[in-house]
Design a protein around this motif. Structure first.
Motif, PDB file in Angstrom:
ATOM      1  N   LEU A   1       0.823  -1.216   0.000  1.00  0.00           N
ATOM      2  CA  LEU A   1       0.000   0.000   0.000  1.00  0.00           C
ATOM      3  C   LEU A   1       0.851   1.258   0.000  1.00  0.00           C
ATOM      4  O   LEU A   1       0.511   2.268  -0.633  1.00  0.00           O
ATOM      5  CB  LEU A   1      -0.948  -0.012   1.200  1.00  0.00           C
ATOM      6  CG  LEU A   1      -2.384  -0.463   0.927  1.00  0.00           C
ATOM      7  CD1 LEU A   1      -3.093   0.530   0.013  1.00  0.00           C
ATOM      8  CD2 LEU A   1      -2.415  -1.851   0.299  1.00  0.00           C
TER       9      LEU A   1
ATOM     10  N   VAL B   1      -3.861   5.782   6.379  1.00  0.00           N
ATOM     11  CA  VAL B   1      -4.359   4.637   5.615  1.00  0.00           C
ATOM     12  C   VAL B   1      -4.217   3.421   6.515  1.00  0.00           C
ATOM     13  O   VAL B   1      -3.106   3.065   6.929  1.00  0.00           O
ATOM     14  CB  VAL B   1      -3.578   4.429   4.306  1.00  0.00           C
ATOM     15  CG1 VAL B   1      -4.015   3.123   3.633  1.00  0.00           C
ATOM     16  CG2 VAL B   1      -3.795   5.602   3.371  1.00  0.00           C
TER      17      VAL B   1
ATOM     18  N   VAL C   1      -8.388   0.179   4.094  1.00  0.00           N
ATOM     19  CA  VAL C   1      -8.216  -0.481   2.801  1.00  0.00           C
ATOM     20  C   VAL C   1      -7.972  -1.968   3.028  1.00  0.00           C
ATOM     21  O   VAL C   1      -7.129  -2.350   3.846  1.00  0.00           O
ATOM     22  CB  VAL C   1      -7.024   0.124   2.016  1.00  0.00           C
ATOM     23  CG1 VAL C   1      -6.878  -0.552   0.660  1.00  0.00           C
ATOM     24  CG2 VAL C   1      -7.195   1.617   1.849  1.00  0.00           C
TER      25      VAL C   1
ATOM     26  N   VAL D   1      -7.287  -4.648  -2.933  1.00  0.00           N
ATOM     27  CA  VAL D   1      -6.295  -3.906  -3.719  1.00  0.00           C
ATOM     28  C   VAL D   1      -5.667  -4.820  -4.771  1.00  0.00           C
ATOM     29  O   VAL D   1      -5.462  -4.420  -5.919  1.00  0.00           O
ATOM     30  CB  VAL D   1      -5.217  -3.306  -2.800  1.00  0.00           C
ATOM     31  CG1 VAL D   1      -4.086  -2.680  -3.622  1.00  0.00           C
ATOM     32  CG2 VAL D   1      -5.819  -2.263  -1.875  1.00  0.00           C
TER      33      VAL D   1
ATOM     34  N   GLU E   1      -9.416   0.613  -6.026  1.00  0.00           N
ATOM     35  CA  GLU E   1      -8.993   0.932  -4.668  1.00  0.00           C
ATOM     36  C   GLU E   1      -8.074   2.153  -4.619  1.00  0.00           C
ATOM     37  O   GLU E   1      -8.148   2.945  -3.685  1.00  0.00           O
ATOM     38  CB  GLU E   1      -8.317  -0.290  -4.026  1.00  0.00           C
ATOM     39  CG  GLU E   1      -9.264  -1.454  -3.793  1.00  0.00           C
ATOM     40  CD  GLU E   1     -10.452  -1.079  -2.922  1.00  0.00           C
ATOM     41  OE1 GLU E   1     -10.245  -0.532  -1.823  1.00  0.00           O
ATOM     42  OE2 GLU E   1     -11.607  -1.319  -3.349  1.00  0.00           O
TER      43      GLU E   1
ATOM     44  N   ARG F   1     -10.268   5.135  -4.942  1.00  0.00           N
ATOM     45  CA  ARG F   1     -10.933   5.384  -3.658  1.00  0.00           C
ATOM     46  C   ARG F   1      -9.980   6.068  -2.689  1.00  0.00           C
ATOM     47  O   ARG F   1     -10.373   7.013  -1.975  1.00  0.00           O
ATOM     48  CB  ARG F   1     -11.428   4.048  -3.088  1.00  0.00           C
ATOM     49  CG  ARG F   1     -12.079   4.130  -1.722  1.00  0.00           C
ATOM     50  CD  ARG F   1     -12.706   2.803  -1.322  1.00  0.00           C
ATOM     51  NE  ARG F   1     -13.096   2.811   0.083  1.00  0.00           N
ATOM     52  CZ  ARG F   1     -12.325   2.393   1.086  1.00  0.00           C
ATOM     53  NH1 ARG F   1     -11.131   1.903   0.831  1.00  0.00           N
ATOM     54  NH2 ARG F   1     -12.757   2.451   2.339  1.00  0.00           N
ATOM     55  N   LEU F   2      -8.733   5.600  -2.634  1.00  0.00           N
ATOM     56  CA  LEU F   2      -7.726   6.243  -1.788  1.00  0.00           C
ATOM     57  C   LEU F   2      -7.545   7.702  -2.166  1.00  0.00           C
ATOM     58  O   LEU F   2      -7.515   8.589  -1.301  1.00  0.00           O
ATOM     59  CB  LEU F   2      -6.380   5.519  -1.933  1.00  0.00           C
ATOM     60  CG  LEU F   2      -6.055   4.363  -0.999  1.00  0.00           C
ATOM     61  CD1 LEU F   2      -4.739   3.718  -1.412  1.00  0.00           C
ATOM     62  CD2 LEU F   2      -5.978   4.836   0.446  1.00  0.00           C
TER      63      LEU F   2
ATOM     64  N   CYS G   1     -13.699  -0.775   5.236  1.00  0.00           N
ATOM     65  CA  CYS G   1     -12.965  -0.927   3.973  1.00  0.00           C
ATOM     66  C   CYS G   1     -13.866  -0.784   2.746  1.00  0.00           C
ATOM     67  O   CYS G   1     -13.378  -0.474   1.648  1.00  0.00           O
ATOM     68  CB  CYS G   1     -12.268  -2.291   3.919  1.00  0.00           C
ATOM     69  SG  CYS G   1     -10.826  -2.424   5.015  1.00  0.00           S
TER      70      CYS G   1
END
Length: 344
Positions: free
Chosen positions: A19, A134, A181, A186, A193, A196-197, A252
């Protein structure tokens, strides 16, 4: 220019490295002094060496046991007003201002950061940086399998470590802007994803990020896959673990965020009530580990003494004497046997 620090928080073996790299694809500055990849993380840790060293020194100040610090169910209390911690915090603030003040968006990751969250929150506030988070989640059974392979930690301990990592400082963590997350999601849909982040954090979107992440997130990064239902068929796993995973999964997928957050606060309170028991468990495990290390050390010492003894002249002489003794016994038996035959 306002500087935003994105803290990547999560349990060991839960995808925090992947991530963090994805945040780099989105344009976050990850720093220039990073830990080299290793066999247990061939695609890189994406951890800043200097921040890692500060976390290690904090661990030492708190009296934690070296690299085994994270194997305790309950994170240590951090005395923010103590001289040693204050001095280390001043160093952390200086590092943040000196290296990232010019970065609009930057990120760092070390699984210790979630356990040491009060320290880093205060350091970032003093540095005048906006804090974003995150929170990386992976199925506790997948995490446990990975820890069993790498660290030989039994599953029943790993799932408790997993829950404690997220619950210990939850109210403080959740007071800051965050996005949770799921690591598996992911891997399955990186573009969805990452988008979305980007939207949730306010991080500017880079169209190339999705393709860069797709190439980086290799299929072999995931060795196991579990479903939420797998926990429900395991009566040996604490409901605290099961409910923590359910609440985090709701976060999530942005499902009833207010209710999921409230549930996490309730689970944090339940975890806090269990702290005396967990500390007793940690102490017993630590004693067992120490005794095991002492036994291993004695076994190594005995083995070394035996090797030295076997290499000595005295030992060689004794071996020759034993051989002569065996030969003499054999000769005596043969002589006695021949006399018996003669008398007949």
């Amino acid at each position: 220019m306002e500087s935003h620090a994105v803290l990547v928080l999560g349990m060991h073996r839960c995808g925090t490295s992947a991530l963090t790299r994805c945040l780099g694809f989105l344009g976050a500055d990850l720093g220039s002094e990073l830990v080299e990849p290793a066999g247990d993380n061939p695609t890189g840790f994406w951890e800043d060496i200097r921040f890692l060293a500060i976390n290690q020194r904090l661990t030492d100040l708190l009296g934690e046991e070296g690299d085994r610090w994270w194997e305790h169910s309950v994170p240590p209390e951090i005395p923010l007003s103590s001289p040693g911690v204050r001095s280390l915090m001043s160093e952390a603030v200086e590092e943040i201002r000196g290296r990232f003040a010019a970065s609009a968006w930057w990120s760092f990751k070390d699984p210790r950061t979630l356990r040491a969250f009060p320290f880093w929150e205060e350091a970032l506030v003093q540095a005048g940086v906006q804090i974003m988070e995150v929170i990386v989640v992976r199925h506790p059974l997948a995490c446990a399998q990975s820890l069993l392979r790498r660290n030989d930690i039994p599953e029943e301990r790993s799932v408790l470590l997993w829950a404690g990592q997220y619950l210990a400082h939850w109210p403080r963590v959740a007071a800051r802007p965050f996005v949770a997350v799921d690591y598996d999601r992911v891997l399955e849909e990186p573009k969805r994803e990452l988008r979305r982040l980007s939207d949730r954090l306010g991080l500017p979107w880079r169209e190339a990020a999705a393709e860069e992440a797709r190439r980086f997130l290799r299929a072999d990064l995931r060795h196991t896959r579990f479903a939420a239902e797998d926990l429900k068929h395991r009566p040996d796993i604490s409901p605290l673990v099961v409910e923590t995973f359910e609440a985090l999964e709701d976060l999530c997928v942005d499902r009833d965020l207010q209710s999921a957050s409230a549930r996490m606060v309730s689970l944090h309170a339940e975890f806090s009530r269990a702290i005396p028991v967990l500390r007793a468990l940690d102490s017993e495990i630590a004693r067992t580990v120490r005794r095991s290390h002492e036994l291993s050390a004695l076994q190594r010492e005995v083995s070394a003494l035996r090797k030295r003894m076997e290499a000595s002249r005295t030992w060689q002489f004794l071996l020759r004497l034993q051989g002569m003794e065996r030969a003499a016994r054999g000769l005596r038996k043969r002589l006695l046997g021949s006399r018996a035959d003669g008398s007949e």
